[in-house]
Design an enzyme around this catalytic site. Structure first.
Site, mmCIF file in Angstrom:
data_model
loop_
_atom_site.group_PDB
_atom_site.id
_atom_site.type_symbol
_atom_site.label_atom_id
_atom_site.label_comp_id
_atom_site.label_asym_id
_atom_site.label_seq_id
_atom_site.Cartn_x
_atom_site.Cartn_y
_atom_site.Cartn_z
ATOM 1 N N GLU A 40 47.350 43.803 36.674
ATOM 2 C CA GLU A 40 46.271 43.783 37.673
ATOM 3 C C GLU A 40 46.667 44.537 38.934
ATOM 4 O OE1 GLU A 40 43.266 43.107 37.354
ATOM 5 O OE2 GLU A 40 43.308 42.084 35.432
ATOM 6 N N TYR A 77 40.161 40.091 44.848
ATOM 7 C CA TYR A 77 39.945 40.468 43.456
ATOM 8 C C TYR A 77 41.096 39.997 42.570
ATOM 9 C CZ TYR A 77 40.491 42.865 39.164
ATOM 10 O OH TYR A 77 40.739 43.081 37.845
ATOM 11 N N ASP A 98 35.323 43.421 41.012
ATOM 12 C CA ASP A 98 35.886 44.749 41.220
ATOM 13 C C ASP A 98 34.731 45.760 41.213
ATOM 14 O OD1 ASP A 98 35.155 44.815 38.566
ATOM 15 O OD2 ASP A 98 36.752 46.201 38.045
ATOM 16 N N CYS A 108 28.193 50.494 31.068
ATOM 17 C CA CYS A 108 27.459 50.526 32.339
ATOM 18 C C CYS A 108 28.276 51.308 33.357
ATOM 19 C CB CYS A 108 27.204 49.093 32.805
ATOM 20 S SG CYS A 108 25.913 48.932 34.056
ATOM 21 N N CYS A 120 22.286 52.031 27.939
ATOM 22 C CA CYS A 120 21.521 50.787 27.893
ATOM 23 C C CYS A 120 21.187 50.348 26.462
ATOM 24 C CB CYS A 120 20.243 50.931 28.707
ATOM 25 S SG CYS A 120 20.551 51.250 30.466
ATOM 26 N N CYS A 166 23.719 48.021 25.248
ATOM 27 C CA CYS A 166 24.132 46.970 26.186
ATOM 28 C C CYS A 166 23.590 45.600 25.776
ATOM 29 C CB CYS A 166 23.637 47.310 27.587
ATOM 30 S SG CYS A 166 24.100 46.074 28.825
ATOM 31 N N CYS A 173 18.012 43.166 32.010
ATOM 32 C CA CYS A 173 18.522 43.947 33.140
ATOM 33 C C CYS A 173 17.374 44.462 34.006
ATOM 34 C CB CYS A 173 19.362 45.114 32.645
ATOM 35 S SG CYS A 173 19.981 46.174 33.975
#
Length: 342
Positions: A40, A121, A139, A191, A198, A201, A207
């Site tokens: 991370e 984060y 993030d 995305c 899309c 997705c 959405c």
DNA sequence: TACACGTGGTC
DNA sequence: TGACCAAGTGT
């Protein structure tokens, strides 16, 4: 809405999760917190592709927190060379020593947040991924995905509060780590900033930005300032098969890293042109390098005299071991230029 | 809040 | 080719 969105995303993640070196091995309940933490931190503002070889190098050389805590700081800094944002490496060592002293990782977001180098984060990400704590892991991927899912029109960074609130409404109590990583996988694979797939997705039916017809328009971002261009000089001083290297101050640009001596260029202004040793100099070319907030045109001046004795602290570094010096990319470019024309 | 802080890939 | 972008943090 909460369970519906989370279920759709987690089902998608079960089928499409990326296989990454820091993720739990199949069959393992949770990943190693050390691996989660290290990855991370490396991933802050840094692409997965750039991180993977550094992650492998670090975990091979320092397989656990105790090993990293025992490592000399300058060896860690040199191993980090090329990855950027060098304060991360310094904070990594500091945090490893604190963890080693305190007996291991805290498991709550609030305690993790106190470690150097862990902001909102990263503390949330570790709490969720390594310890299955529900947390709002935000993030750039999550900001983008949420801004689109909820059609948040307010520009970033002002929209951060609204984005957190929206994320809170869909974050489940279960599978905290999978949910956080699924959000980021969705943002990086479907995305994306300039391209939204899309049709693939899991949220296509719910959405708001897709419903409105132009998801890629979101999130709106504030205009950025123009970058200035600065000029400076780095100095190549060679003697008996070695080059003179200095260590940069701990704070500021390339802080704590080994480097060629330079004339004090910075984001704020050009360098002075003053060399660390008198004598004859010849031009050795120009290195162009862009940082986040300015461009640099750094001329390379090569000392043309015999047996120079530079002023100030530094060390003669053998040319045949220059790749072990841990030079940040700017100075690695300058060194390559100097060596190419010898 | 806004800015300092690296690097490499993409279009 | 220059601007944007990438699993942000510290001050």
């Amino acid at each position: 809405m909460r369970d519906r969105a989370a279920d759709l995303l987690l089902d998608w993640y079960d089928r499409h999760a990326r296989d990454l070196p820091w993720r739990a091995r199949p069959g393992a309940p949770l990943p190693d917190p050390y691996h989660v933490w290290l990855s991370e931190v490396m991933l802050q503002q840094t692409t997965v592709a750039a991180v993977i070889p550094y992650f492998e190098k670090f975990t091979t050389r320092w397989p656990d927190v105790a090993a990293l805590a025992a490592a000399p700081e300058d060896e860690v800094m040199a191993a980090w060379a090329g990855l950027g944002y060098y304060s991360r490496a310094r904070n990594l060592v500091k945090a490893a020593r604190e963890l080693s002293r305190s007996g291991g990782f805290p498991t709550t977001e609030a305690e993790l947040r106190k470690l150097p180098g862990l902001g909102d984060y990263t503390a949330a990400a570790i709490a969720a991924i390594a310890f299955e704590r529900r947390a709002l892991v935000v993030d750039a991927n999550v900001e983008r995905v949420i801004a689109r899912l909820f059609a948040i029109e307010e520009p970033l960074p002002g929209a951060k509060k609204a984005i957190r609130a929206a994320l809170d409404t869909i974050t489940p109590e279960r599978r905290a780590g999978d949910f956080a990583q699924a959000m980021m996988d969705l943002g990086s694979s479907l995305c994306r900033a300039r391209d939204a797939q899309c049709l693939l997705c899991p949220w296509q039916a719910i959405c708001a930005a897709r419903e409105a017809g132009d998801p890629v328009r979101l999130p709106v971002k504030a205009a950025k300032k123009a970058k200035p261009t600065r000029a400076g000089t780095a100095f190549w001083i060679e003697r008996d098969g070695a080059v003179w290297l200095v260590q940069r101050p701990g704070k500021g640009m390339l802080g704590g890293m080994r480097a060629l001596p330079d004339d004090g260029w910075s984001a704020r202004g050009d360098g002075s042109g003053v060399a660390p040793v008198a004598g004859a100099w010849r031009a050795g070319g120009v290195v162009r390098h862009s940082f986040t907030h300015f461009h640099l045109e750094m001329g390379l001046a090569v000392h043309a005299g015999a047996k120079p004795v530079p002023a100030g602290d530094g060390e003669w570094w053998p040319l045949d071991r220059l790749d072990e010096a841990g030079l940040p990319t700017l100075f690695a470019k300058a060194a390559a230029l100097a060596l190419a024309e010898r």
